[in-house]
Motif scaffolding. Structure first.
Motif: not given
Length: 81
Positions: A7-36
């Motif tokens: 959100c912050a990298l898009h210009g909306y800064i708000r408080a947070t206590e964590d960093i969310d990282i989303l990884l799934q070892k599914d080729r189709m899922n990763l290919e779709n995610a890489m589109k955006d």
């Protein structure tokens, strides 16, 4: 990177206590995610983060913070168009 840090990298800064990282070892899922995916560069390090459309979609929950995030991110997206 997803969640409040993306959100912050898009210009909306708000408080947070964590960093969310989303990884799934599914080729189709990763290919779709890489589109955006956007990339933030700092000191020759590339940090991929979720594009605004997928970020809005990922926040489609009934959680109060996610509802507010969608509202703000949608306004940011309208201003970029």
């Amino acid at each position: 990177m997803i969640g409040a840090r993306a959100c912050a990298l898009h210009g909306y800064i708000r408080a947070t206590e964590d960093i969310d990282i989303l990884l799934q070892k599914d080729r189709m899922n990763l290919e779709n995610a890489m589109k955006d995916v956007c990339v933030f560069e700092m000191n020759d390090t590339k940090i991929p983060y979720l594009g605004i459309d997928s970020l809005i979609k990922s926040k489609g929950t009934n959680r109060e913070q996610d509802i507010w995030d969608v509202k703000i991110l949608t306004e940011i997206k309208k201003k970029k168009i």
